[in-house]
Every structure is written in C-alpha cells, then in structure tokens.
Design an enzyme around this catalytic site. Structure first.
Site, PDB file in Angstrom:
ATOM      1  CG  MET A 133      -1.971  -1.061   1.069  1.00  0.00           C
ATOM      2  SD  MET A 133      -2.630  -1.393  -0.517  1.00  0.00           S
ATOM      3  CE  MET A 133      -3.676   0.197  -0.591  1.00  0.00           C
ATOM      4  CG  HIS A 193     -24.310  -2.132 -10.698  1.00  0.00           C
ATOM      5  ND1 HIS A 193     -24.247  -3.167 -11.669  1.00  0.00           N
ATOM      6  CD2 HIS A 193     -24.736  -2.642  -9.597  1.00  0.00           C
ATOM      7  CE1 HIS A 193     -25.122  -4.230 -11.092  1.00  0.00           C
ATOM      8  NE2 HIS A 193     -25.179  -3.821  -9.772  1.00  0.00           N
ATOM      9  CB  ILE A 252      -0.939  -2.859 -11.697  1.00  0.00           C
ATOM     10  CG1 ILE A 252      -0.642  -4.338 -11.673  1.00  0.00           C
ATOM     11  CG2 ILE A 252       0.588  -1.934 -11.517  1.00  0.00           C
ATOM     12  CD1 ILE A 252      -0.108  -4.837 -12.939  1.00  0.00           C
ATOM     13  CB  ILE A 253      -1.911  -4.589  -6.046  1.00  0.00           C
ATOM     14  CG1 ILE A 253      -2.017  -2.933  -5.802  1.00  0.00           C
ATOM     15  CG2 ILE A 253      -1.207  -5.163  -5.229  1.00  0.00           C
ATOM     16  CD1 ILE A 253      -2.931  -3.093  -4.433  1.00  0.00           C
ATOM     17  N   GLY A 279       8.460  -9.916  -9.446  1.00  0.00           N
ATOM     18  CA  GLY A 279       9.685 -10.202 -10.184  1.00  0.00           C
ATOM     19  C   GLY A 279       9.759 -11.632 -11.253  1.00  0.00           C
ATOM     20  CG  ASN A 329       7.609   1.297  -7.533  1.00  0.00           C
ATOM     21  OD1 ASN A 329       8.637   0.425  -8.044  1.00  0.00           O
ATOM     22  ND2 ASN A 329       6.489   1.246  -7.501  1.00  0.00           N
ATOM     23  CE  LYS A 342      13.217  -4.795  -7.742  1.00  0.00           C
ATOM     24  NZ  LYS A 342      12.833  -5.699  -6.826  1.00  0.00           N
ATOM     25  CB  ILE A 359       9.977   4.146 -13.259  1.00  0.00           C
ATOM     26  CG1 ILE A 359       9.065   4.982 -12.102  1.00  0.00           C
ATOM     27  CG2 ILE A 359      10.448   4.953 -14.359  1.00  0.00           C
ATOM     28  CD1 ILE A 359       9.850   5.784 -11.344  1.00  0.00           C
ATOM     29  CE1 TYR A 383       3.106   0.505 -14.577  1.00  0.00           C
ATOM     30  CE2 TYR A 383       4.361   2.067 -13.106  1.00  0.00           C
ATOM     31  CZ  TYR A 383       3.294   1.019 -13.391  1.00  0.00           C
ATOM     32  OH  TYR A 383       2.423   0.695 -12.261  1.00  0.00           O
TER      33      TYR A 383
END
Length: 174
Positions: A31, A54, A89-90, A97, A129, A131, A133, A136
């Site tokens: 988180m 909905h 995304i999580i 990895g 972060n 990894k 970046i 993406y």
C-alpha cells in the site's frame, strides 16, 4: 482477450476475491506504493465493492496465473468524453519479479484501447519505485511530469511521476 504470458489472464473482480484484496490492502509494503492507508477493515472493502460494482467509470480485474490470484489491475476515473483513464496495478509480493506485471499491464492497456476505445491511460508512480518506472517505460509510457509532495506516506511527503501512454503509440508498438 490477448494473452502475453501463457496462462496469465485478467478477469473481473468478484465478491469472492475480496479476501485476496483485503490481504493486499493490509500489506503496508504494497500500500505504500498505492499511497493509501493500509489496514482497511474487511467491512469497508465490501462496502466499497457494493458501492462501485455498477460504476461505469471503473473497471477492476484480478490477475490470474494458472488459476492463482497474483494481483489486481484497476482502470479508474474512466472518462468516456475525453477517452482517458487512470491505470493502477498491484502484484502480490509472493509473485513479484516473475513478469506478471508486464503481462498484466499489456492486457489491461489492450482492454482499455481495444474494448473501451480509450485514447490515453495515465498513472502516478512514486519516484523511488524504479522497478515500476522501468516496466512502464518499457511498455511505451512516457513521463508527463513530476508532482511535488503529492502524497503523504510513512511520515513524509512523496514526489510522484505522472506517466501516460496513447492508443496509437501502444498499437504501433504491439
């Protein structure tokens, strides 16, 4: 839907998945990168699910590998006039990895551009972060800018990078 890694797929979030999501929500290391408070009560999560089930401005998917739940993808703030949405995304720390984030991100982008006919996906990512970046950038996201002291996490303000990918650029690449 196109599958980029064998046996990786996205499927809609269901009520039965909330226990898995609750485990992710209560993992402070996960988180931290979502800039949200960890330790959400299960009843809060079920209330949110009921409230948004909905809602046409959101799509949530479970990432599965060989029937194992490995993560969550969200398209939120979907705007059908401007044809854009925010991507989130999580990946469960037990599955990080292994290439699941790359494959799931490709699937989500493909869904956003091919099914929802969106033009632009954007995201914000903690500048530390590296990894994420890297992933993406590899998938065609470009850096739009830096947001200074955008989120408060672990006792301090965090800078984030805003990135985006456009439908035509992604389609030309993949």
């Amino acid at each position: 839907m196109v599958q980029y890694l064998k046996k990786i797929k996205l499927r809609p979030l269901e009520r039965d998945d909330l226990t898995f999501i609750h485990q992710l929500d209560n993992n402070a290391s996960v988180m931290r990168y979502w800039f949200e408070e960890p330790y959400e009560a299960f009843v809060e999560l079920t209330d949110l699910y009921d409230k948004h089930i909905h809602d046409q401005s959101e799509r949530r998917f479970i990432i599965e590998y060989s029937s194992y739940k490995v993560g969550l993808v969200e398209l939120v703030e979907i705007n059908y006039i401007h044809r854009r949405a925010e991507f989130q995304i999580i990946i469960d720390p037990n599955y990080q990895g292994k290439g699941y984030a790359v494959s799931a991100t490709k699937l989500a982008i493909n869904y956003a551009f091919s099914i929802l006919n969106l033009y632009k996906l954007y995201l914000v990512v903690d500048e530390s972060n590296e990894k994420a970046i890297h992933i993406y950038l590899k998938l065609g996201f470009i850096i739009e800018g830096r947001l200074i002291h955008e989120f408060f996490s672990n006792g301090k303000y965090r800078d984030v990078i805003r990135m985006c990918v456009f439908q035509n650029n992604f389609n030309n690449k993949y």
